[in-house]
Scaffold this motif. Structure first.
Motif, short mmCIF file in Angstrom:
data_model
loop_
_atom_site.label_atom_id
_atom_site.label_comp_id
_atom_site.label_asym_id
_atom_site.label_seq_id
_atom_site.Cartn_x
_atom_site.Cartn_y
_atom_site.Cartn_z
N HIS A 253 0.88 -1.17 0.00
CA HIS A 253 0.00 0.00 0.00
C HIS A 253 0.91 1.21 0.00
N PHE A 254 0.75 2.09 -1.00
CA PHE A 254 1.72 3.18 -1.13
C PHE A 254 1.08 4.47 -1.62
N LEU A 255 1.76 5.59 -1.35
CA LEU A 255 1.44 6.89 -1.91
C LEU A 255 2.29 7.11 -3.14
N ALA A 256 1.73 7.78 -4.14
CA ALA A 256 2.47 8.07 -5.36
C ALA A 256 2.39 9.55 -5.68
N ASP A 257 3.49 10.14 -6.10
CA ASP A 257 3.52 11.56 -6.45
C ASP A 257 2.59 11.88 -7.60
N SER A 258 2.38 10.89 -8.47
CA SER A 258 1.54 11.10 -9.66
C SER A 258 0.97 9.77 -10.10
N GLU A 259 -0.04 9.82 -10.94
CA GLU A 259 -0.61 8.59 -11.49
C GLU A 259 0.43 7.86 -12.33
N ALA A 260 1.29 8.62 -13.01
CA ALA A 260 2.34 8.01 -13.83
C ALA A 260 3.30 7.20 -12.96
N ALA A 261 3.63 7.73 -11.78
CA ALA A 261 4.53 7.00 -10.88
C ALA A 261 3.88 5.70 -10.40
N ALA A 262 2.57 5.76 -10.13
CA ALA A 262 1.86 4.56 -9.69
C ALA A 262 1.83 3.51 -10.79
N HIS A 263 1.58 3.95 -12.02
CA HIS A 263 1.51 3.00 -13.13
C HIS A 263 2.88 2.48 -13.51
N ALA A 264 3.91 3.22 -13.19
CA ALA A 264 5.27 2.70 -13.39
C ALA A 264 5.52 1.52 -12.46
N VAL A 265 4.96 1.62 -11.22
CA VAL A 265 5.05 0.49 -10.29
C VAL A 265 4.32 -0.72 -10.86
N LEU A 266 3.15 -0.49 -11.44
CA LEU A 266 2.39 -1.58 -12.04
C LEU A 266 3.19 -2.24 -13.16
N ALA A 267 3.76 -1.42 -14.04
CA ALA A 267 4.52 -1.97 -15.17
C ALA A 267 5.69 -2.82 -14.69
N ASP A 268 6.36 -2.34 -13.66
CA ASP A 268 7.49 -3.09 -13.10
C ASP A 268 7.01 -4.40 -12.49
N ALA A 269 5.85 -4.35 -11.81
CA ALA A 269 5.31 -5.56 -11.18
C ALA A 269 4.93 -6.60 -12.23
#
Length: 294
Positions: A253-269
């Motif tokens: 469960h995390f905070l993200a500076d932007s939606e792009a940062a969150a989706h970068a986590v998804l892509a990496d996962a």
């Protein structure tokens, strides 16, 4: 529409309400929440004319509230106020008669309400013979018996079992759907969140937040995200633009500076393995209440 506008109230040196302002809109359920001593009951008593404000005014459709309008409000106090030795039917008919209903109309209305609230078979019982939950339902019927112009309910769900809560919620929603403004206080935030159209959060005698559930969620939104993957997600702690709030193996469960940062986590996962779930976290009323009353 009922408007509580700039209301202040003190008892001696204790300042209980400070510039309390909010609206109770027709046809909507407004939840009034706050901790013990926040000022909810005092506000309700001022609205009903039981107490006088030191400053401020209660208005109905832009004009000062009148005694006639107040007489038409259905009120349920937190402390039950029915007569324990009278039967449920007799005292509800009596209350209806006090509101100028005929005996026949008051009896018909009483029986319809008691049936709707699951008390039809206890109409002839004295109040003291009922369980606390059934006494609470009788008190709700008392607030509704005269077909009120507005409803003000102080802890209406206290002592009710889950089935009784559901029945009461349906009755109150049906009442609001006729155009009646409804204000109710409750400590059961899960019920408030599910039932109310609008919320007023009070703390230390001040309105800390007010608006519809969607408005409050938007105003107090945080960019929180949740990822559930088949692989260990400890690497998320090093992802740019991300602050991990909690972590347990494949769940993070995390905070993200932007939606792009969150989706970068998804892509990496996804590149690392199977992703079971990913998405923004919706905040709850309890979280918002805790935040604004802290």
């Amino acid at each position: 529409m009922i408007t509580v506008n700039g209301v202040n109230k003190s008892f001696g040196s204790a300042h209980v309400l400070t510039d309390v302002t909010f609206e109770i809109r027709p046809g909507l359920m407004t939840g009034f929440v706050g901790g013990n001593g926040a000022g909810k009951t005092t506000t309700m008593r001022i609205l009903l004319g039981v107490l006088r404000p030191d400053a401020g005014v209660i208005e109905v459709d832009g004009s000062p509230i009148t005694a006639d309008y107040r007489a038409g409000i259905g009120y349920m106090p937190e402390e039950r106020g029915l007569y324990p030795k009278m039967t449920v039917l007799d005292q509800l008919v009596y209350l209806g008669r006090l509101h100028s209903m005929t005996g026949a109309d008051a009896k018909a209305r009483t029986m319809a309400l008691l049936e709707r609230l699951g008390l039809g078979d206890r109409a002839g019982s004295r109040l003291e013979e009922l369980s606390l939950g059934n006494q609470q339902r009788a008190q709700i019927a008392a607030a509704l018996v005269h077909d009120p112009v507005a409803l003000v309910l102080d802890e209406p769900f206290s002592g009710l079992d889950p089935h009784a809560v559901e029945t009461t919620v349906q009755v109150l929603r049906e009442t609001a759907d006729t155009g009646v403004p409804v204000l109710f206080s409750s400590h059961q935030l899960d019920v408030v969140e599910r039932l109310c159209d609008e919320l007023v959060i009070l703390a230390d005698g001040r309105v800390r937040a007010a608006g519809s559930r969607s408005e409050l969620l938007a105003a107090h939104a945080r960019p929180e995200w949740e990822l559930d993957a088949a692989v260990d997600t400890g690497w998320v702690r090093e992802a740019p633009g991300v602050e991990v709030l909690s972590f347990d193996g494949g769940r993070v469960h995390f905070l993200a500076d932007s939606e792009a940062a969150a989706h970068a986590v998804l892509a990496d996962a996804v590149a690392r393995g199977t992703v079971h779930r990913f998405g923004p976290v919706t905040r709850t009323l309890h979280e918002i209440f805790t935040e604004v009353t802290r």
